[in-house]
Each structure stands twice: as C-alpha cells, then as structure tokens.
Scaffold this active site. Sequence first.
Site, mmCIF file in Angstrom:
data_model
loop_
_atom_site.group_PDB
_atom_site.id
_atom_site.type_symbol
_atom_site.label_atom_id
_atom_site.label_comp_id
_atom_site.label_asym_id
_atom_site.label_seq_id
_atom_site.Cartn_x
_atom_site.Cartn_y
_atom_site.Cartn_z
ATOM 1 N N ARG B 297 0.826 -1.208 0.000
ATOM 2 C CA ARG B 297 0.000 0.000 0.000
ATOM 3 C C ARG B 297 0.858 1.254 0.000
ATOM 4 O O ARG B 297 0.584 2.204 -0.745
ATOM 5 C CB ARG B 297 -0.952 -0.021 1.199
ATOM 6 C CG ARG B 297 -2.078 -0.984 0.982
ATOM 7 C CD ARG B 297 -3.012 -1.154 2.166
ATOM 8 N NE ARG B 297 -4.132 -2.004 1.728
ATOM 9 C CZ ARG B 297 -5.199 -2.289 2.467
ATOM 10 N NH1 ARG B 297 -5.313 -1.817 3.690
ATOM 11 N NH2 ARG B 297 -6.155 -3.046 1.966
ATOM 12 N N TYR B 440 -6.249 -0.377 -6.962
ATOM 13 C CA TYR B 440 -5.642 -1.637 -6.499
ATOM 14 C C TYR B 440 -4.982 -1.521 -5.129
ATOM 15 O O TYR B 440 -4.841 -0.445 -4.588
ATOM 16 C CB TYR B 440 -4.781 -2.293 -7.566
ATOM 17 C CG TYR B 440 -3.535 -1.635 -8.117
ATOM 18 C CD1 TYR B 440 -2.833 -0.645 -7.450
ATOM 19 C CD2 TYR B 440 -3.038 -2.068 -9.348
ATOM 20 C CE1 TYR B 440 -1.674 -0.118 -7.985
ATOM 21 C CE2 TYR B 440 -1.880 -1.536 -9.892
ATOM 22 C CZ TYR B 440 -1.199 -0.561 -9.200
ATOM 23 O OH TYR B 440 -0.061 -0.049 -9.733
ATOM 24 N N GLU B 441 -4.657 -2.626 -4.565
ATOM 25 C CA GLU B 441 -4.146 -2.698 -3.179
ATOM 26 C C GLU B 441 -5.132 -2.127 -2.170
ATOM 27 O O GLU B 441 -4.736 -1.483 -1.197
ATOM 28 C CB GLU B 441 -2.799 -1.985 -3.049
ATOM 29 C CG GLU B 441 -1.643 -2.748 -3.633
ATOM 30 C CD GLU B 441 -1.598 -4.173 -3.114
ATOM 31 O OE1 GLU B 441 -1.489 -5.069 -3.950
ATOM 32 O OE2 GLU B 441 -1.722 -4.402 -1.901
ATOM 33 N N GLY B 442 -6.401 -2.422 -2.378
ATOM 34 C CA GLY B 442 -7.433 -1.861 -1.514
ATOM 35 C C GLY B 442 -7.848 -0.512 -2.055
ATOM 36 O O GLY B 442 -7.039 0.416 -2.084
#
Lengths: 590, 590
Positions: B297, B440-442
Amino acid sequence: MSYRAPVKDMAFMLNDVAGLQSLVSSGLYEEATPDLIEAVLEEAGKLAENVIAPLNDGVDANPAKLKDKEVTTSPGFADAYRQWVEGGWGAIAGSGDYGGQGLPMALAAALQEIWNGASLSFGLCPILSQGAVEALSAHGTDEQREKYLTKLISGEWTGTMNLTEPQAGSDLNALKTKAVPQEDGSYLITGTKIYITYGEHDMAENIIHLVLARLPDAPAGTKGISLFLVPKYLVNEDGSLGERNDVECIGLEEKLGIHGSPTCVMAYGEKGGAKGYLIGQENRGLNCMFTMMNNARLLVGIQGVAVAERAYQHALAYAKDRKQGRKVGSQLAPGEMDPIIDHADVRRMLMSMKSLAAAARGICYANAVAIDRSHKGKSEEEKAAGKARADLLTPIAKAWSTDAGVEAASIGVQVHGGMGFIEETGAARFYRDARILPIYEGTNGIQAIDLVTRKLPLGNGEVVKAYLDEIAESVEKARASNDPDLGIVADRLEEGLSGLEEATDWMLARLKDAPNDCLAGASPYLKLFGTVAGGHYLTRAALLASGEEGPKVLARFFAENFAGPAKGLVSAAIAGESALMDRADSLLEA
Amino acid sequence: MSYRAPVKDMAFMLNDVAGLQSLVSSGLYEEATPDLIEAVLEEAGKLAENVIAPLNDGVDANPAKLKDKEVTTSPGFADAYRQWVEGGWGAIAGSGDYGGQGLPMALAAALQEIWNGASLSFGLCPILSQGAVEALSAHGTDEQREKYLTKLISGEWTGTMNLTEPQAGSDLNALKTKAVPQEDGSYLITGTKIYITYGEHDMAENIIHLVLARLPDAPAGTKGISLFLVPKYLVNEDGSLGERNDVECIGLEEKLGIHGSPTCVMAYGEKGGAKGYLIGQENRGLNCMFTMMNNARLLVGIQGVAVAERAYQHALAYAKDRKQGRKVGSQLAPGEMDPIIDHADVRRMLMSMKSLAAAARGICYANAVAIDRSHKGKSEEEKAAGKARADLLTPIAKAWSTDAGVEAASIGVQVHGGMGFIEETGAARFYRDARILPIYEGTNGIQAIDLVTRKLPLGNGEVVKAYLDEIAESVEKARASNDPDLGIVADRLEEGLSGLEEATDWMLARLKDAPNDCLAGASPYLKLFGTVAGGHYLTRAALLASGEEGPKVLARFFAENFAGPAKGLVSAAIAGESALMDRADSLLEA
C-alpha cells in the site's frame, strides 16, 4: 440498460428550476408547454436509448477511419444520424423561416444532453452544426441563409468550425490561412486547419465548413481575421450539389477518447484554392466566430452534464448488481453479501456523481433559458438582461460542467473497483471521452480568464451582483422554510456564497491595477462560483419540489459536500500572483 | 527529456523532512549517510532515465502479450529488468542474511519512486516482489527463507500476490481456491485468480506466487484462509529449478492503462493441482497477507508520487516550449508570443502538480521512515511508536497520494491543451496509467474506512493526537519564523488543522455508536487528513531550508491552494449518514 434519458429530472430542471415556464407564461414560446417539453424529451430519449447509445459501445474497437481522404464513421453512426435527421431533431430550435420549429434554444440544449448522454462521439456532430446555424443566422446574407440554412437546420448538411492551425492553438493572432478575393465575389482559401471535429464523414451529403482566414491586406493580429463559408460540395443556384470543393481531410488524430468522432486535419486549397464565401464583414471574423463559440461553449458544458449522468447511470447499475461485503447492520445470513450500493462510501460516490450532474444541469439550463430570453424577450431591457446573464454564465457552464463531467467519470471508474480499469466494463470509456471537454471550445483556464476579466466587469459589476443576490434569495428561502434539511442547505450554501462574494469583491477591486493577481486566482474563482451556483439550483429545486424527499436530500448532500466546502477556495482565489509568478521561477526548472 | 529523477528534492525530503537522518544519527542504519543516499538515488536515476523511461513510450503500441500461456513483455522490458537485477537494485533493503544490503526501507521506497517515475508498468514488478519478500521474511520457515528469499531479494525471481477471484473482489470472505494437504507436507492448490500483476512474464527465470486458499476443513469467512507459496518452477533441494508447476496464465486483461504490466488470469491446478507450501500457520493467511499489503500500500502511494512527478515534468517541458499568446506586461515585439508557462493559469497548473507530488512524497517518505523505525528502533517503545505512526499513515499514503497522482496526471493533460488529448503527446498515458492507483491494493474507499475505523482508535486516539500535535508544531514554528510567507503558511495550515482536529474528535466520539456516520464521512476525512499532512511536510521543508525561496514558495502555494481550502471538507466529513443512506434511496433509482 445502457442509457436512459432522465426525462423527469430534466423537465423539472428546465421548466421549473431554470425557469423556462416563466418565459412561457410571460407569453414567449407559447407552444413550449410542460407537456410538450416532456413529450419531446421522451421521444428523443427513445431514439437515444434504442439507437444511439448501443452504438457508443463500439467506437473504440471501430473508430472513425480515414481512407483515400474519405472518412467512414463507426458502424451504425451514419444510419443513426439519418434517423436523427428524419425525426426532425436538428430543427427544434431553428427559425421557422428555414424549416425550423422555433422552439426554445433551452429545449434544444436539453436535447443535446440526451444525444450526448447516449454518445459524446455522436452528439458532437449536431453541436458543430448548431454553431454554423448560429453564425449564419446572425451574420450571413439573406442569400447565404437561403442557400445553406434550411439544410443545416434539418441536419441534412452538417457544419464545422475551423479555427486552430498547427502553429496556433487558442491564440488566434497567429492564424495564417489565406483568403484571396476572386472576381466573382468569392475567395480562394488555402491553409491547413487541425482539430476539426467531423471535418469529413459519411453521415451527411454535404459539409459546410466555417473557416477563419486572412485577406491579403489584412492587419496583423485578431483584427485581420475574416470568416468564410467553404462547402465540401459547392451548391448550385437551385440548391443542388455541384462540384467537389478543394478541401480535404488529410489526417485523423489518434485520440484518448471520443473515437467515434473524427478529429480531422483539413487541407484547404491543395489544388489551387478552396472556394469560400465571406460571412459578415471583412476582418470581423472573430466577432462572427464568437457567435458560434458562445453557443458551442454552453453545449460543451451540456456534454459535461451528459457524461456525468451517463457515467452515473452506469455506475449505479453496477453498484446495485455487484455484491461485496456486508453493510453496517446487515441482516443477511452468514456468508451472504450485500450489494455495494449499501456501503456508505459507495453511496457517497454515487451521490457525488448524481449531484454533480444535477448541479451542472441547473447551471447549463439556466444559461440556455437566459439565451432564449435574450433572443425573444419582450423588451429591450429583458433581452439585455437575458444576454448579460447568459454572458456571465457561459464560461461557468462550460468549465464547471466539464470538470464535473471528468470528475463524475473518474468516480464512476472507482465505483467499479478493479473492473473499472478493464475496458470492456465501459466505465473507462467515459473517463477517456470526458477528458476532452475541459479542453476544447476554449480551455477551462480560458473560461476562467473570460469570467474574471470580461464577465465580472459587465454592467460595472452589477451583472454578477444581481446573480449573487439571486443566490442569496435561495439561502433566505431555504432558511425560511423551517425544514431541518433545508436549514442545513441554507447554512452551507451561505458559507459558499459568502466566500464567493468576498472573492468577487476582491477581483473587481483589482482587475484594473493588478490583472495578474486576478488571473492567478481565476480558475479557483470559477470553481468556487460554479459550485455555489450549482448549489443554488439544487436548493431551488428542493424548494420548488416542496415536501419531496429526493430533491431535498440531493440539495443537502451537495451543500454539505460541495457548496459549503467551496468556501475554502477563497484563499486560493485571492492568493494573488506572489507564490506563482516570478518567485516560483526557481521551482519550475526542468 | 523523458524523465529525470528529482534527486535533490527526493534526498532532502527523505533525509531531512521525513527524518531518515535523525534515525541515522541516533545510530540506526549508520551506513545511510546523506552522501550515500544521494549517490544511490543518482545512480538509480541513471538507469531509470536512460534505460527504463524510454521504454515506457512503447507500452501502448506494444503491450505485454499472451501466447500459448506465455507472456512476452513489452520490447526492452526483459533486458531492462536484467540490468536492474545486475545493478543490485532489488537488494537495497533486503536482509544481509539473504544477500541484501540492509539499507533502510525508506531508501528502497524512494527508489521505487524512481522506477515508477520512469514507468509505472515496469515499477510494478519489483513492488510485487517486495511484498513477497516481506511476507516470507516475517512468516516463512527458515528453510523457506533459505530456499526463496535470496533470489527474490536479488530480483532473479519475482513475486506475485494472489487474492482476488472472479466472484470476490475486495471481500476475502468469498474466496474459494482450495488447498488439499499432501503426504509430503505440501498442498495441492486448485482455483482461479484474477488481476494477478506480473502473474506470468519473460523477465525472470522463476515466479513465486503467494496464494490465498482454503483448506478442506477451514472455517467459513476470512478466518479460514491460508497463505501458500506456489512457485512457477518447483525448486530442487540444491536450489536449481525443477519441474514446471501446474499454474498457468490463461488470460490477460484489456486495460485502460499500464499496458506494459501484464494483468493475468491465473489458473491453478488445471492438471490436477499446483504444488504449494504453507506460509505461516493454517487459517492465518490473512495475517500474513496483511504483512505484504501494508508494504504494498505504501509503495502504491509511492506510485502516485511517481506519476505526479512524471506528469509534472512532462507538462513543464511542454509549457516551456509551447508559445501561445502574450503574458501580462509582455515586452515582446508585436506578433511574437510568450511560452505558456508565463501565463498565470498555466503556472498555477504546474505549481499544483509540483506541490501535489511534493506533498505526497512527504507523506510517503515519512511513512517509510516510520517503518524503518518500527523495524530497527533501539527500544521496544521506539519500535512501537514507529509502527503506530506507520499504521496511521499507510492508508493516507496510499489513498491521498494516488488521488494526487490522478489529479496531477489530469492537470498534465490540461496543460497540453488540445495536444493533451492526442495519444502521441504522452500526457494521456499518465492519465490512463494513474487511474488504477486509487483502485488496487485496496480501493481508496477501503483505505478511508481503514483509517477511520482501525487507525484512529489506535492507542485510544493517542496515536492520531500525537500526529496532529506534530502538525501543530509546524504551524507554531512557521509563525515564530516571522517570515511573511511562512506566516501565511501558518495561517492556512492552521485552518486546515483546526478542521482536521474537529473532524477527528467527531469521528472518535462516534465510532462505537454511529459507525455509519463515520463511514459516510471517511473519504472526505481522509482527503482532509492527507491534505493537511502534505501541507505539514511542505511547511517543515520550508523551515528546514530556511531562507531558500523555492521551498518557501512551494509551501505557501500549497497552503493557500490546498491545505487551507481543505478546511471546507469538515462539513462533508461530519455530515453523517442522513443524506446518504436510506433517505437517499428514492434518488438512487435506475
């Protein structure tokens, strides 16, 4: 569902909020009753939903293509356009003298939202034709109007605007295209124009190019520019098509989006000269062009509304369908999932999109109604007031609505999560397509400069003050309603308005002596202005729909999330040039 | 110029503003002197500028391609990656036990800005490998580390993260991939994973997939998920590559951007089962995955910095070159034009891009330094403080920086005017590429929820309060400097901070009893937080560079245009769910 024209929202915004019906009840455009408006929008919606919108899915895979100087548009476009012409959709606001129906320009603007909601690529074509109609109506000779206007209004022929040249973007001083007078009163045009939307295509039998060029003896700069009409096919005395003119499409741009709309490089006079006809007076071309551009700027703003609405509908459908996680307080059995629309953050995104579209719609429709008032007002004063209001709102309608379109389209991608980045989903197309809107028809930076340097001083500042007073009235009415939601709306809108008033006074005080301070803050000022104006129309909508939950909640959401926060932009609008110009030089090194 | 690593800005932000050198002078990472940091960044810059950046221009025309289940990356990628591995760039922050250099993670993060500034498509690959390194380092057995870590750290092998499945996006409850224990202690993995970045490619000799899957008897939900290591080629006892594992790429996504990065559909066990090895404990896979994800993140946040910086450099070069119009007070001869960088509105756009990049850089680097402190702090307290700070900043670094990246890329298109919409110009590529970062990545919405529901309560609210106190210190120091610019900075930053304090208190007071109110405001709260935090780092930079014009002007510009205006977001952050949830249902109809 690919697109559904939001007829109820549109009709309410047009008739009641933007005030078209107050024009009608005062005796202008008497035919344009609420019933008629709604019926027309409904009917347009059918064509848009059933015929045009489905075509838009194919524009990336099958864009407009150039071969042997002829452009073939995306599959289905030519046929859809034929249906559009046959339906009489081009003629709605055209003059009755030339086959038009004489209905309000505001209705035509609302229809443009529908065409462009279905497809920005498709909707652009009629926007350009409309510009040509405006310019010819205002500045053409009787003979020119006779010869071209009927076919342009019906849409059988389409129009283009030819400003930009390779060496000159927004700066018209640098134009080089030449026009040499001929003995028969025509001119021979030679030069290259770029970014010509629908400069060549297969959807209509003729294309009427309006071209800026210089006479041999013209003064330098913008005072030496004239406007010429250059038909693709020359038109005979009897109205039939004659020989092919010396104008060709020699290239199409590879663009980020709107792949269904051919963006042409046009070569005039490669075989000796394209035959052109002067519109208006020599060296006054810019004046004529502005007639086209004001209208086109509003309609590009409408494109912003359209793409925001379309992206919203697309995201809404996905959010209702897609199940992920569990909402707060979910009653589902273990292992089951709620649709993502039940998550507060997704809902915030959808409400942001919806309220941005609605606020921009309010601004644009109000602008359009002001134009109608300027055309048909019962007194010179009313006409002047309409024109002043339209002049003020045009840069805001263009810039704020197109920024809203880009923002909504971007949020739409986000609602889709990972799927949003996959082209097949379609959300990315709106994000790509929308990005042209803040650029063409005068970049949004140019709109901001126009607002601050030319529109604020109108009537010595009285034009803008009258508008701010109108917003203040909305605040008062919302407060007086004693409705708790509207009380919040009043507080937030007043916050934004107080900021707008402060920044407006600051601008007006400095325009003469510190122009660069004003230019430095022009863009945030326009954003502040548009956000407060958008809040004003949503507030008015909530007041007019008294008691209805929807408009009230929408107004409150927008006031809390946009109009109130806009107050913060004051510090940006009135910061001045200090941290931007010379002192920033050391930062802006390569 | 295609890309130049802004080494001076980066080193100053890393060493001084984010505080890496205060770690070094306290005895941690003693090798990481300012000279070394700058030399490493310089050297990386050369590879990025000369080798990687030029490749990025080709990724759209020649994207990664799938044929016969093998992926060929864009021309030049494999060779550039080989040079990257040979240069030892993967090993900077790796453990010395496995061939790493043991330098700070913060330096590795700064290097990621360089790789991603050169090419988001290229830079993604090492980010994923880094995630695998983190997970294995923290949760692998000694034997697993021995077997895989050295090659992953060197970059000879690359890593992937396999979370998402077709039926489940961000919601890991719904995962279905199966893992069946075998007699030899391994597991047979079967299932399909989507959105697997660099799931298959031709740049490294082996790929180490980290895969979330369920054991046959696993409990439902996220407590029944385990993490498995699944090599593309099985690894023999002696470290040589053995047979091909039963994992294949069966599709590539057609994406909006980052076309140089293959986004794979991965099929595990189509021929009976892919051999996998448990990482950490059974049913504790989520825990292991979070180790990877926190790091990833931050690095995605760094990608936001990188694309903002790259888009800025691209737009800056254009703005210096392109001549249009005349600036206020221009001294040029009639007919000549100034470069557009001399126009206040264009300059505002460039300064916005630059300051967004710099503010995001400050947040991300501070986050990275906090991670180093959490790893190597001299006391448990220092480690805990480092971890708490990193935990707090991670969702902000990810979400705010990636939003800044998208915003800067969009402004970059605008600076180019009509040219910005033409793909050849390159500005549109950043606009397309950047759009994945908030997803992406949450998604950024998930980051906002993480911030509000998990990070604010840390240490009973003391973690966030300590951070806000640190910002307040910046305000005080700026004010105490008696510098007129910094006085303005102090005023604006204090405005933003007061809003952030108000919203933080509101959130903390409601988290337990009115969670949906907090979720409704989470995204604007994060935006407010990140904007104020960004202003904090730019203010600190101006203070540390006392007397220097550049940092002062940048801090002032950001304070006036972003940090101050952010105060307005309070009303959005604390609006609660009322105008969003049930009452908005009537609005959200198809």
